[in-house]
Design a protein around this motif. Structure first.
Motif, PDB file in Angstrom:
ATOM      1  N   GLY A 174       4.916   8.427   2.693  1.00 13.61           N
ATOM      2  CA  GLY A 174       4.477   8.181   2.296  1.00 13.61           C
ATOM      3  C   GLY A 174       5.163   6.744   1.726  1.00 13.61           C
TER       4      GLY A 174
ATOM      5  N   ASP B 272       0.786   4.451  -3.029  1.00 19.59           N
ATOM      6  CA  ASP B 272       0.384   5.978  -2.763  1.00 19.59           C
ATOM      7  C   ASP B 272       1.915   5.809  -3.335  1.00 19.59           C
ATOM      8  OD1 ASP B 272      -2.477   4.396  -1.633  1.00 19.59           O
ATOM      9  OD2 ASP B 272      -0.844   4.635   0.539  1.00 19.59           O
TER      10      ASP B 272
ATOM     11  N   THR C 165       0.593  -1.213   0.137  1.00 15.31           N
ATOM     12  CA  THR C 165       0.106  -0.450   0.184  1.00 15.31           C
ATOM     13  C   THR C 165       0.734   1.231  -0.084  1.00 15.31           C
ATOM     14  OG1 THR C 165      -2.109  -1.328   1.054  1.00 15.31           O
ATOM     15  CG2 THR C 165      -1.762   1.502   1.392  1.00 15.31           C
TER      16      THR C 165
END
Length: 285
Positions: free
Chosen positions: A54, A21, A17
């Motif tokens: 991120g 991102d 993830t």
């Protein structure tokens, strides 16, 4: 007693993830920068800001950013501006140059005849950065880059290494680069025998760099004109690598350690390495 098979290499990867991102953020930034016509340095600065959040590996060089740029460059977003961004990121240490070159190698080299322009750009990056690099200090980054280089180039399998470390990955990357370039030169000139040619073509990864899908006749002629100069550029890159004292020492050490190995690919590569070493020694007598 037969040697027990080695367990598959376990790759420690950051959360999917987080990478997804970051990739979306980076590529959105790149696309916006291309639309505005930003120079490479400004685009690199914007991308660097994206890596502040991120990603599981903050700081630079950033291994995740290297993977994102190369994967998009070689499959879905091949543009001159992204090549310029990649070079700028390497020059400013946003990404680790050897890591980028290792990721590019299995994508570009098998497709060099169909994509000679990409091969030329790859050779220019090899010329500039293959022997001009700094050592990594952060242990976590060093381990991550080592694993990624090892997996991309299949170094452990090719050279029979049980446990790869950063120093070995650097040395074997350079040896692999020389043998790959030599294979390409011989193959492009039709001098590579069939038993050796399989090592150039195995592990090929499709590189969809023609966004229109397929080449027209004019593009094919243009590509044909680029192929011959690429052979001479590859020779120049080999000459620069072989003139490096670090590469010369690495070649000798690896060759001595290859003598006891019984592996078909290593035997072929060891033979060509020995020829390189003999010529290097002759030139420096």
């Amino acid at each position: 007693m037969a040697e027990a098979p080695r367990p598959p290499l376990q790759i420690s990867q950051p959360p999917t993830t987080a990478i997804s991102d970051l990739e979306r953020t980076v590529m959105a930034t790149v696309t916006l920068s291309e639309t505005r016509g930003d120079p490479p340095w400004l685009c690199a600065a914007k991308v660097a800001q994206c890596c502040g959040s991120g990603t599981s590996e903050p700081g630079f060089p950033n291994a995740d950013l290297a993977s994102i740029l190369v994967s998009n460059l070689c499959f879905s977003h091949n543009t001159p501006s992204l090549w310029k961004l990649l070079e700028q990121a390497m020059a400013t240490q946003l990404v680790y140059p050897l890591h980028v070159l290792a990721l590019l190698t299995p994508r570009v080299i098998p497709n060099r005849k169909e994509q000679p322009k990409a091969y030329r750009l790859y050779l220019e990056l090899m010329r500039r950065y293959a022997v001009s690099f700094s050592l990594l200090k952060a242990a976590s980054l060093k381990k991550k880059v080592t694993t990624s280089i090892d997996v991309a180039l299949q170094l452990s399998d090719t050279y029979g290494v049980e446990k790869m470390n950063f120093g070995m990955a650097v040395v074997l990357f350079l040896v692999n680069a020389l043998t790959d370039l030599l294979d390409c030169i011989l193959d492009d000139w039709g001098l590579l025998v069939a038993s050796e040619a399989q090592f150039v073509k195995e592990g090929s990864q499709s590189m969809h760099v023609d966004m229109k899908g397929g080449l027209n006749n004019n593009r094919s002629k243009y590509h044909q004109q680029l192929r011959q100069p690429n052979v001479f550029t590859a020779l120049e890159v080999m000459e620069k690598l072989c003139s490096s004292k670090f590469v010369q020492v690495s070649l000798r050490l690896v060759y001595k350690n290859l003598l006891g190995l019984n592996h078909s690919m290593v035997c072929f590569r060891g033979l060509r390495l020995s020829r390189i070493i003999i010529r290097i020694q002759a030139c420096h007598l």
